[in-house]
Design an enzyme around this catalytic site. Structure first.
Site, PDB file in Angstrom:
ATOM      1  N   ILE A 122      37.402  38.627  40.240  1.00 12.75           N
ATOM      2  CA  ILE A 122      38.772  39.008  39.565  1.00 12.75           C
ATOM      3  C   ILE A 122      39.237  40.311  39.493  1.00 12.75           C
ATOM      4  CG2 ILE A 122      39.615  39.037  36.991  1.00 12.75           C
ATOM      5  CD1 ILE A 122      37.260  36.702  36.404  1.00 12.75           C
ATOM      6  N   HIS A 123      40.518  40.508  39.920  1.00 16.80           N
ATOM      7  CA  HIS A 123      41.066  41.924  40.426  1.00 16.80           C
ATOM      8  C   HIS A 123      41.919  42.555  39.524  1.00 16.80           C
ATOM      9  CE1 HIS A 123      41.684  45.052  43.242  1.00 16.80           C
ATOM     10  NE2 HIS A 123      42.901  45.076  43.043  1.00 16.80           N
TER      11      HIS A 123
END
Length: 518
Positions: A492-493
């Site tokens: 998850i960026h």
């Protein structure tokens, strides 16, 4: 050694069974009718969880809980260490200290923060925390009533293996009997006996959260997670904090991680006094505390402090239970109760969970889970045992340290150096960039079994919100997570947790583990 201990347990239990059988045969010839199916001595997290679970299974349950005051006169309500003088107030104070750093960072994010001085009200913080804790105390009493668990605000001690004497504060006594009895009395901090003036002038974590005024310049003595957390919190709240450690801090944890934790504490303003032993504490003419200690070169040192906090270990609160009377085996130095894999003591119908049980993690979720599983084994026919092997935990230092599974040292000891591979990385949280905060201690280490798909044996993380990040990964590790599965996971960026699934640099390669931003 383990086999001999099991045989010894069996012998003691056989004697207890014969004793009870003899007592019953000398009675009217019918089975004894007990007052309760279960009595739990101790109203902390584990005891409450066990009692409520048993009640939900249709059993008649009673809980005994009474808190003796600390040497400084502080006592509290139902809920045990975690609610009153442990996890809850500690995390709230930890959050308060983090907010101080956030305020300093705010101007870099466009907030107009006037001046360089940030004022903090210790009194307001303590009042808010104590009000919250009182609401939790009340909530626990309501929950027991709703689940039909009888609550006795009384001290308990054993009369025989099925009978407990409940002593109320006013001197009233009542005898209660049960088929099963659970010891869940937890533990309390202890003062070192070899430090002159420790009792008279020192405090413990049982007192810190009740302090009516800022503790000022504070010497924290100890190398436990409680010591490190308290020192970090105090420094974050503007109190000059010194941390005195006799040997090695956080002995049960990965050494690389611990070294970085200590470096992080220094960066947050904690003064570390390594390999030092306190000798004496005296009240000076100016009202401050004169502390004398020996350093690692055996030189005598001294300084003055406003507060001295001991975090030098805990002892189980079993001293008043009269356990020798019923043959319950104990570890004498710690006061903890010896138990088997089913959390049963040397007496077959007496059990122990939580901090009072020998060899168990002193963690609230461990006690809660153990209590629920014990109740199900006793009253539902379950055979599910508590998994004490892969337990996640977090040390709430200013830069949080979370860990689950084996350290690198433990893995090498268990599997051999050739069967262990370590993946690691230094990373920089995105939120550190604008205020130019130091990220040199933000580090991840993953310990794997170096065969086939590389099963993950341990995961260790130092960084913001480390506890929140590691919770999900701990579930995966318990389910047999492999390095291939982790590497195949989409991150998850931009988050710190993303850096875990990006791990690809091995320690054995000698390559620079510093990651760059995308």
């Amino acid at each position: 050694m383990l086999s001999l201990r099991k045989h010894w347990f069996s012998l003691v239990r056989l004697c207890d069974v014969l004793h009870v059988a003899g007592r019953r045969s000398r009675s009217s010839g019918v089975n004894v009718k007990y007052d309760y199916d279960l009595i739990v001595i101790g109203g902390g997290s584990g005891g409450l969880a066990c009692s409520k679970e048993a009640s939900q299974l249709g059993k008649k349950v009673a809980v005994l809980d009474f808190v003796s005051s600390s040497p400084k006169g502080n006592a509290w309500g139902l809920g045990g260490t975690c609610v009153n003088v442990g996890c809850i107030p500690k995390k709230l104070m930890h959050q308060a200290s983090l907010l101080g750093q956030s305020v300093k960072d705010a101007s870099h994010y466009g907030w107009n923060v006037q001046g360089d001085t940030i004022d903090h009200s210790w009194e307001s913080l303590v009042m808010s925390i104590q009000n919250h804790i009182k609401s939790l105390n009340f909530g626990h009493r309501v929950q027991l009533k709703e689940k039909n668990v009888e609550y006795y605000n009384a001290k308990g001690s054993f009369v025989d293996s099925h009978t407990v004497l409940a002593r109320h504060e006013n001197g009233d006594e009542v005898s209660l009997s049960a088929e099963h009895i659970v010891i869940a009395v937890g533990g309390r901090p202890h003062y070192p006996t070899n430090v002159q003036g420790s009792h008279e002038h020192g405090i413990t974590s049982d007192d810190l959260f009740f302090y009516s005024k800022p503790p000022g310049k504070t010497l924290v003595i100890g190398g436990s997670y409680v010591a490190l957390e308290c020192a970090g919190i105090l420094a974050g709240l503007g109190c000059p904090a010194h941390l005195m450690i006799r040997s090695h801090p956080l002995k049960a944890f990965d050494r690389d991680m611990v070294n970085l934790v200590m470096s992080s504490l220094r960066g947050h303003g904690v003064q570390i006094l390594s390999h030092c032993e306190p000798q004496s504490i005296e009240r000076g003419s100016n009202g401050r505390l004169d502390v004398v200690w020996r350093d690692e070169a055996s030189q005598t040192c001294r300084d003055q402090f406003d507060t001295v906090l001991f975090a030098t270990g805990r002892q189980a609160s079993t001293w008043a239970l009269e356990l020798p009377r019923v043959g319950v085996a104990m570890d004498t130095p710690t006061g903890k109760v010896l138990v088997d894999e089913r959390d049963t003591t040397s007496v077959d119908n007496i059990h122990a969970i939580g901090d009072a049980a020998y060899g168990r993690w002193e963690l609230t979720p461990v006690a809660v889970k153990a209590g629920k599983l014990l109740a199900r084994r006793l009253f539902e026919g379950s055979n599910v045992l508590m998994n004490y092997e892969t337990v996640p935990t977090t040390v709430f230092t200013p830069l949080e340290f979370a860990s689950v599974g084996l350290s690198e040292e433990e893995a090498v000891s268990r599997y051999g150096n050739e069967r262990v591979e370590v993946y690691h990385a230094f990373y920089r949280p995105l939120e550190y960039y604008l205020p130019h905060r130091d990220s040199s201690q933000c580090y991840i280490k993953m310990v794997c079994e170096a065969v086939d798909t590389e099963r993950v044996l341990g995961l260790h993380l130092l960084g913001p919100n480390a506890g929140e990040v590691l919770q999900g990964f701990s579930t995966a590790i318990n389910a047999g997570l492999t390095r291939d599965q982790l590497h195949g996971t989409i991150g998850i960026h931009p988050t710190c947790a993303e850096e875990v699934v990006r791990l690809h640099i091995t320690k054995s390669s000698g390559a620079d583990p510093t990651l760059t931003a995308c």
